[in-house]
Design a protein around this motif. Structure first.
Motif, PDB file in Angstrom:
ATOM      1  N   LYS A  88      31.530  31.691  99.405  1.00 38.01           N
ATOM      2  CA  LYS A  88      31.182  30.353  99.896  1.00 38.01           C
ATOM      3  C   LYS A  88      32.233  29.353  99.435  1.00 38.01           C
ATOM      4  O   LYS A  88      32.719  28.558 100.216  1.00 38.01           O
ATOM      5  CB  LYS A  88      29.795  29.970  99.373  1.00 38.01           C
ATOM      6  CG  LYS A  88      29.283  28.651  99.846  1.00 38.01           C
ATOM      7  CD  LYS A  88      27.860  28.442  99.327  1.00 38.01           C
ATOM      8  CE  LYS A  88      27.361  27.055  99.624  1.00 38.01           C
ATOM      9  NZ  LYS A  88      26.034  26.829  99.053  1.00 38.01           N
ATOM     10  N   LYS A  89      32.577  29.404  98.124  1.00 34.51           N
ATOM     11  CA  LYS A  89      33.624  28.518  97.611  1.00 34.51           C
ATOM     12  C   LYS A  89      34.186  29.077  96.320  1.00 34.51           C
ATOM     13  O   LYS A  89      33.485  29.734  95.544  1.00 34.51           O
ATOM     14  CB  LYS A  89      33.121  27.095  97.400  1.00 34.51           C
ATOM     15  CG  LYS A  89      32.150  26.936  96.258  1.00 34.51           C
ATOM     16  CD  LYS A  89      31.807  25.465  96.040  1.00 34.51           C
ATOM     17  CE  LYS A  89      30.912  25.339  94.821  1.00 34.51           C
ATOM     18  NZ  LYS A  89      30.633  23.964  94.465  1.00 34.51           N
ATOM     19  N   ASP A  90      35.466  28.820  96.097  1.00 35.49           N
ATOM     20  CA  ASP A  90      36.114  29.238  94.855  1.00 35.49           C
ATOM     21  C   ASP A  90      35.607  28.395  93.702  1.00 35.49           C
ATOM     22  O   ASP A  90      35.290  27.207  93.859  1.00 35.49           O
ATOM     23  CB  ASP A  90      37.638  29.080  94.965  1.00 35.49           C
ATOM     24  CG  ASP A  90      38.262  30.130  95.865  1.00 35.49           C
ATOM     25  OD1 ASP A  90      37.820  31.294  95.813  1.00 35.49           O
ATOM     26  OD2 ASP A  90      39.185  29.780  96.622  1.00 35.49           O
ATOM     27  N   LEU A  91      35.543  29.005  92.520  1.00 33.94           N
ATOM     28  CA  LEU A  91      35.191  28.300  91.292  1.00 33.94           C
ATOM     29  C   LEU A  91      36.463  28.008  90.511  1.00 33.94           C
ATOM     30  O   LEU A  91      37.547  28.455  90.883  1.00 33.94           O
ATOM     31  CB  LEU A  91      34.214  29.146  90.474  1.00 33.94           C
ATOM     32  CG  LEU A  91      32.900  29.482  91.186  1.00 33.94           C
ATOM     33  CD1 LEU A  91      32.060  30.423  90.342  1.00 33.94           C
ATOM     34  CD2 LEU A  91      32.124  28.212  91.521  1.00 33.94           C
ATOM     35  N   SER A  92      36.343  27.289  89.419  1.00 37.88           N
ATOM     36  CA  SER A  92      37.532  26.888  88.653  1.00 37.88           C
ATOM     37  C   SER A  92      38.238  28.071  87.997  1.00 37.88           C
ATOM     38  O   SER A  92      39.442  28.013  87.763  1.00 37.88           O
ATOM     39  CB  SER A  92      37.167  25.859  87.588  1.00 37.88           C
ATOM     40  OG  SER A  92      36.306  26.427  86.610  1.00 37.88           O
ATOM     41  N   GLN A  93      37.494  29.127  87.688  1.00 32.47           N
ATOM     42  CA  GLN A  93      38.116  30.288  87.068  1.00 32.47           C
ATOM     43  C   GLN A  93      38.720  31.181  88.147  1.00 32.47           C
ATOM     44  O   GLN A  93      38.033  31.542  89.113  1.00 32.47           O
ATOM     45  CB  GLN A  93      37.103  31.066  86.218  1.00 32.47           C
ATOM     46  CG  GLN A  93      36.597  30.274  85.021  1.00 32.47           C
ATOM     47  CD  GLN A  93      37.728  29.742  84.171  1.00 32.47           C
ATOM     48  OE1 GLN A  93      38.581  30.478  83.689  1.00 32.47           O
ATOM     49  NE2 GLN A  93      37.757  28.422  83.981  1.00 32.47           N
ATOM     50  N   PRO A  94      40.005  31.532  88.019  1.00 36.60           N
ATOM     51  CA  PRO A  94      40.688  32.317  89.061  1.00 36.60           C
ATOM     52  C   PRO A  94      39.927  33.600  89.425  1.00 36.60           C
ATOM     53  O   PRO A  94      39.469  34.334  88.547  1.00 36.60           O
ATOM     54  CB  PRO A  94      42.039  32.645  88.416  1.00 36.60           C
ATOM     55  CG  PRO A  94      42.256  31.561  87.410  1.00 36.60           C
ATOM     56  CD  PRO A  94      40.888  31.225  86.886  1.00 36.60           C
ATOM     57  N   GLY A  95      39.775  33.821  90.717  1.00 41.04           N
ATOM     58  CA  GLY A  95      39.125  35.036  91.213  1.00 41.04           C
ATOM     59  C   GLY A  95      37.607  34.975  91.227  1.00 41.04           C
ATOM     60  O   GLY A  95      36.954  35.881  91.740  1.00 41.04           O
ATOM     61  N   GLN A  96      37.018  33.927  90.690  1.00 41.25           N
ATOM     62  CA  GLN A  96      35.562  33.775  90.657  1.00 41.25           C
ATOM     63  C   GLN A  96      35.136  32.863  91.812  1.00 41.25           C
ATOM     64  O   GLN A  96      35.839  31.915  92.139  1.00 41.25           O
ATOM     65  CB  GLN A  96      35.109  33.169  89.327  1.00 41.25           C
ATOM     66  CG  GLN A  96      35.554  33.961  88.111  1.00 41.25           C
ATOM     67  CD  GLN A  96      34.916  35.327  88.053  1.00 41.25           C
ATOM     68  OE1 GLN A  96      33.700  35.455  88.093  1.00 41.25           O
ATOM     69  NE2 GLN A  96      35.736  36.361  87.949  1.00 41.25           N
ATOM     70  N   TYR A  97      33.984  33.147  92.392  1.00 44.42           N
ATOM     71  CA  TYR A  97      33.537  32.339  93.519  1.00 44.42           C
ATOM     72  C   TYR A  97      32.013  32.325  93.631  1.00 44.42           C
ATOM     73  O   TYR A  97      31.329  33.252  93.190  1.00 44.42           O
ATOM     74  CB  TYR A  97      34.148  32.843  94.833  1.00 44.42           C
ATOM     75  CG  TYR A  97      33.986  34.321  95.095  1.00 44.42           C
ATOM     76  CD1 TYR A  97      32.892  34.801  95.808  1.00 44.42           C
ATOM     77  CD2 TYR A  97      34.934  35.227  94.641  1.00 44.42           C
ATOM     78  CE1 TYR A  97      32.750  36.158  96.055  1.00 44.42           C
ATOM     79  CE2 TYR A  97      34.799  36.593  94.885  1.00 44.42           C
ATOM     80  CZ  TYR A  97      33.698  37.051  95.595  1.00 44.42           C
ATOM     81  OH  TYR A  97      33.555  38.395  95.829  1.00 44.42           O
ATOM     82  N   ALA A  98      31.503  31.237  94.200  1.00 43.13           N
ATOM     83  CA  ALA A  98      30.092  31.133  94.537  1.00 43.13           C
ATOM     84  C   ALA A  98      29.898  31.824  95.875  1.00 43.13           C
ATOM     85  O   ALA A  98      30.737  31.725  96.768  1.00 43.13           O
ATOM     86  CB  ALA A  98      29.674  29.673  94.628  1.00 43.13           C
ATOM     87  N   CYS A  99      28.788  32.526  96.002  1.00 46.03           N
ATOM     88  CA  CYS A  99      28.506  33.293  97.215  1.00 46.03           C
ATOM     89  C   CYS A  99      27.443  32.610  98.067  1.00 46.03           C
ATOM     90  O   CYS A  99      26.628  31.823  97.567  1.00 46.03           O
ATOM     91  CB  CYS A  99      28.003  34.687  96.835  1.00 46.03           C
ATOM     92  SG  CYS A  99      29.188  35.620  95.855  1.00 46.03           S
ATOM     93  N   ALA A 100      27.430  32.948  99.328  1.00 43.61           N
ATOM     94  CA  ALA A 100      26.392  32.460 100.229  1.00 43.61           C
ATOM     95  C   ALA A 100      25.041  33.093  99.891  1.00 43.61           C
ATOM     96  O   ALA A 100      23.993  32.493 100.108  1.00 43.61           O
ATOM     97  CB  ALA A 100      26.779  32.763 101.673  1.00 43.61           C
ATOM     98  N   GLU A 101      25.079  34.302  99.343  1.00 40.36           N
ATOM     99  CA  GLU A 101      23.854  35.034  99.035  1.00 40.36           C
ATOM    100  C   GLU A 101      23.129  34.426  97.829  1.00 40.36           C
ATOM    101  O   GLU A 101      23.756  33.978  96.888  1.00 40.36           O
ATOM    102  CB  GLU A 101      24.161  36.511  98.746  1.00 40.36           C
ATOM    103  CG  GLU A 101      24.668  37.283  99.923  1.00 40.36           C
ATOM    104  CD  GLU A 101      26.139  37.038 100.253  1.00 40.36           C
ATOM    105  OE1 GLU A 101      26.556  37.398 101.365  1.00 40.36           O
ATOM    106  OE2 GLU A 101      26.878  36.472  99.408  1.00 40.36           O
ATOM    107  N   ARG A 102      21.795  34.484  97.906  1.00 45.67           N
ATOM    108  CA  ARG A 102      20.946  34.002  96.819  1.00 45.67           C
ATOM    109  C   ARG A 102      19.821  35.010  96.598  1.00 45.67           C
ATOM    110  O   ARG A 102      19.455  35.749  97.507  1.00 45.67           O
ATOM    111  CB  ARG A 102      20.361  32.634  97.149  1.00 45.67           C
ATOM    112  CG  ARG A 102      21.448  31.566  97.234  1.00 45.67           C
ATOM    113  CD  ARG A 102      20.903  30.207  97.605  1.00 45.67           C
ATOM    114  NE  ARG A 102      21.949  29.213  97.534  1.00 45.67           N
ATOM    115  CZ  ARG A 102      22.182  28.424  96.494  1.00 45.67           C
ATOM    116  NH1 ARG A 102      21.420  28.516  95.425  1.00 45.67           N
ATOM    117  NH2 ARG A 102      23.165  27.550  96.505  1.00 45.67           N
TER     118      ARG A 102
END
Length: 190
Positions: free
Chosen positions: A34-48
Motif C-alpha cells: 500500500k505504501k513504503d515505510l521509513s525503514q528501507p524495504g518495509q511497507y504497509a499492506c492493503a491486507e488487514r
C-alpha cells in the motif's frame, strides 16, 4: 554533531509468515504493498486481519510486509489490556514466551501461541549514524521529546539498533505518542 532523530509513531500491526498469510488469505497469496515505510524495504499492506483476544477483537489491524520468519503482533499496552492479552515489552523478534492470540482473515484463522508484544521503544540507525553520534548497537539511551503543547518529556530505556539496512528514526507506540505529542524530532541523550 547532531543528536536529533525523527520520532515516528508505530501503530498496532502484524508481521506474518508466508504459511499464515496463505491460511488467512488463500493458497499462493502475496501481500499487496500500500505504501513504503521509513525503514528501507518495509511497507504497509492493503491486507488487514482481526486480532482476537479473550476479552474482545481489534478489527482491521494492518499487516506490514514483507513476510517474516515468525508471526508477530505489536500492540500498545492499552490495546493488549483491552483484548485481554499479555504483551510483554520486547524488542521486535523477541517473541519467546510472549502473548497468544487468534488472527482472523477472509479465508481462515490462525491461533498463535506466542508472538504478541509491546515493542520496546527504539532507534534505528546506520553504522555511519552510530559512529557520528558515538553510539553502539544495543546501547540504551534516553530521548528528549520537545512538544509544542507543554507535554515535553524524556523517554528512557530506548534501545539503539544499528544496521546498514536501517534509516535513522525512533519508533514509539501509540500510548507513548499520545503521552508525548511529539512534534517531529527528538534529541538523543547518552
Amino acid at each position: 554533531m547532531s543528536m536529533e532523530v525523527l520520532v515516528e509513531t508505530s501503530a498496532r500491526h502484524a508481521h506474518i509468515t508466508q504459511e499464515h498469510l496463505e491460511i488467512l488469505f488463500g493458497k499462493g497469496y502475496e501481500l499487496t504493498k500500500k505504501k513504503d515505510l521509513s525503514q528501507p524495504g518495509q511497507y504497509a499492506c492493503a491486507e488487514r486481519v482481526d486480532v482476537v483476544g479473550p476479552k474482545k477483537t481489534l478489527a482491521g489491524v494492518s499487516i506490514l510486509g514483507p513476510v517474516r520468519p515468525s508471526t508477530q503482533v505489536e500492540l500498545s499496552l492499552t490495546d493488549a489490556r483491552s483484548i485481554g492479552v499479555n504483551a510483554p515489552v520486547r524488542e521486535s523478534g523477541d517473541i519467546a514466551g510472549s502473548g497468544a492470540c487468534k488472527l482472523v482473515g477472509p479465508c481462515g484463522e490462525v491461533e498463535i501461541s506466542e508472538g504478541v508484544i509491546a515493542a520496546k521503544r527504539h532507534i534505528h540507525m546506520t553504522t555511519a549514524d552510530a559512529a557520528e553520534m558515538g553510539l553502539e548497537d544495543k546501547q540504551v539511551v534516553s530521548v528528549k521529546i520537545p512538544s509544542a503543547n507543554g507535554r515535553e518529556l524524556i523517554f528512557g530505556d530506548v534501545v539503539v539498533r544499528v544496521s546498514d539496512k536501517f534509516a535513522l528514526a525512533m519508533h514509539i507506540d501509540t500510548d507513548e505518542s499520545n503521552a508525548a505529542a511529539p512534534t517531529g524530532k527528538g534529541i538523543i541523550i547518552k
